[in-house]
Scaffold this active site. Structure first.
Site, short mmCIF file in Angstrom:
data_model
loop_
_atom_site.label_atom_id
_atom_site.label_comp_id
_atom_site.label_asym_id
_atom_site.label_seq_id
_atom_site.Cartn_x
_atom_site.Cartn_y
_atom_site.Cartn_z
N LYS A 190 0.65 -1.09 0.02
CA LYS A 190 -0.04 -0.35 -0.12
C LYS A 190 0.80 1.24 -0.01
CE LYS A 190 -3.02 -2.42 3.49
NZ LYS A 190 -2.06 -3.29 3.88
N GLU A 227 7.56 2.60 -6.54
CA GLU A 227 7.85 2.28 -5.23
C GLU A 227 7.91 3.46 -4.24
OE1 GLU A 227 7.96 0.01 -3.20
OE2 GLU A 227 9.01 -1.80 -3.65
N ASP A 228 7.49 3.11 -2.93
CA ASP A 228 7.78 4.21 -2.11
C ASP A 228 9.09 4.21 -1.41
OD1 ASP A 228 7.67 1.68 -1.05
OD2 ASP A 228 6.22 1.87 0.72
N ASP A 275 14.98 -0.34 0.18
CA ASP A 275 15.65 -0.51 1.19
C ASP A 275 16.71 -1.63 0.87
OD1 ASP A 275 16.11 -0.47 4.04
OD2 ASP A 275 14.67 -2.05 4.61
N VAL A 331 11.69 5.24 8.33
CA VAL A 331 10.63 6.45 8.02
C VAL A 331 9.37 6.17 8.04
CG1 VAL A 331 12.45 7.80 7.17
CG2 VAL A 331 11.26 6.35 5.41
N ASP A 366 4.42 3.03 6.50
CA ASP A 366 4.17 2.70 7.85
C ASP A 366 5.04 1.96 8.73
OD1 ASP A 366 4.15 0.07 6.18
OD2 ASP A 366 3.27 -0.70 8.01
P1 IMP Z 1 13.30 -4.03 0.34
O1 IMP Z 1 12.55 -5.44 0.03
O2 IMP Z 1 13.98 -4.26 1.63
O3 IMP Z 1 13.99 -3.15 -0.29
O4 IMP Z 1 11.99 -3.43 1.28
C1 IMP Z 1 11.11 -2.50 0.72
C2 IMP Z 1 9.78 -2.32 1.40
O5 IMP Z 1 10.01 -2.41 2.68
C3 IMP Z 1 9.13 -1.15 1.07
O6 IMP Z 1 8.12 -1.29 0.04
C4 IMP Z 1 8.51 -0.74 2.48
O7 IMP Z 1 7.07 -1.14 2.43
C5 IMP Z 1 9.14 -1.41 3.45
N1 IMP Z 1 10.24 -0.58 4.27
C6 IMP Z 1 11.64 -0.48 3.96
N2 IMP Z 1 12.04 0.56 4.70
C7 IMP Z 1 11.17 1.19 5.34
C8 IMP Z 1 11.15 2.29 6.06
O8 IMP Z 1 12.10 2.98 6.57
N3 IMP Z 1 9.68 2.83 6.62
C9 IMP Z 1 8.59 1.95 6.19
N4 IMP Z 1 8.64 0.68 5.49
C10 IMP Z 1 9.99 0.57 4.93
MG MG Z 2 5.44 -1.54 4.12
#
Ligand code: IMP
Ligand code: MG
Length: 171
Positions: free
Chosen positions: A39, A95-96, A99, A149, A155
């Site tokens: 979301k 993407e938001d 990470d 964040v 969230d």
């Molecule tokens: P990744 O697969 O580790 O790159 O994570 C991506 C997803 O993790 C994002 O789409 C977010 O939903 C969540 N996420 C990663 N870092 C944060 C943060 O700092 N705050 C909130 N959600 C995060």
């Molecule tokens: Mg999330």
């Protein structure tokens, strides 16, 4: 828990306007098909779409990569697939935040197999210090330090998504 402002609403919106202008130029004469990852990316996607001056179509998908807290489970699962085919379309995945890069690398892999005419990834936020998978977005709003964040769709245990700025939780 108090939430401090990391990036103000005005700064986020200014940046999104710049991104929209760049995309509108780059995709001139085309229809861009933007895909939001639920979301978290919804707020960014709406603000971006409103500012695009080219024809836009939209679809959404949902994956889960995190538990309810702030720790990654390391496992990506497709929860909701797209409604429409992306074959032959000019796709931008919205993407938001990026990470570890696990979510994005999974999505890029499954979506590129569906033969879009073009495929790009844009993210509002990027935390490059946390990357465990070798992947980079094609366009980034803000590169941020390794902090958890919230706000603007992001969230913490499903809360704070509605904050109109990017915030950090202060203990
Ligand atoms: P990744 O697969 O580790 O790159 O994570 C991506 C997803 O993790 C994002 O789409 C977010 O939903 C969540 N996420 C990663 N870092 C944060 C943060 O700092 N705050 C909130 N959600 C995060
Ligand atoms: Mg999330």
């Amino acid at each position: 828990m108090a939430v401090g402002v990391l990036i103000s609403e005005a700064d986020v919106e200014k940046k999104i306007s710049q991104m929209a202008e760049e995309i509108s130029k780059e995709y001139a004469g085309k229809t861009v098909h933007i895909i939001g990852v639920l979301k978290g990316s919804v707020f960014f996607m709406c603000e971006l779409a409103k500012r695009l001056t080219i024809p836009v179509t939209m679809d959404f998908m949902s994956v889960s990569s995190y538990g309810d807290g702030t720790k990654s489970s390391g496992v990506v699962k497709l929860v909701k697939d797209l409604d429409e085919s992306i074959e032959g379309r000019d796709v931008i995945l919205v993407e938001d935040i990026m990470d570890s890069g696990r979510t994005l690398s999974y999505l890029v892999r499954i979506l590129k197999e569906r033969k879009p005419a073009s495929f790009k990834v844009i993210t509002l936020l990027d935390k490059p210090d946390r990357r465990v998978v070798e992947i980079e977005p094609d366009m980034t709003g803000f590169v941020i330090p390794d902090r958890f964040v919230v706000g603007y769709g992001l969230d913490c245990a499903q809360k704070y998504r509605n904050l109109p700025y990017i915030g950090v939780i202060e203990e």
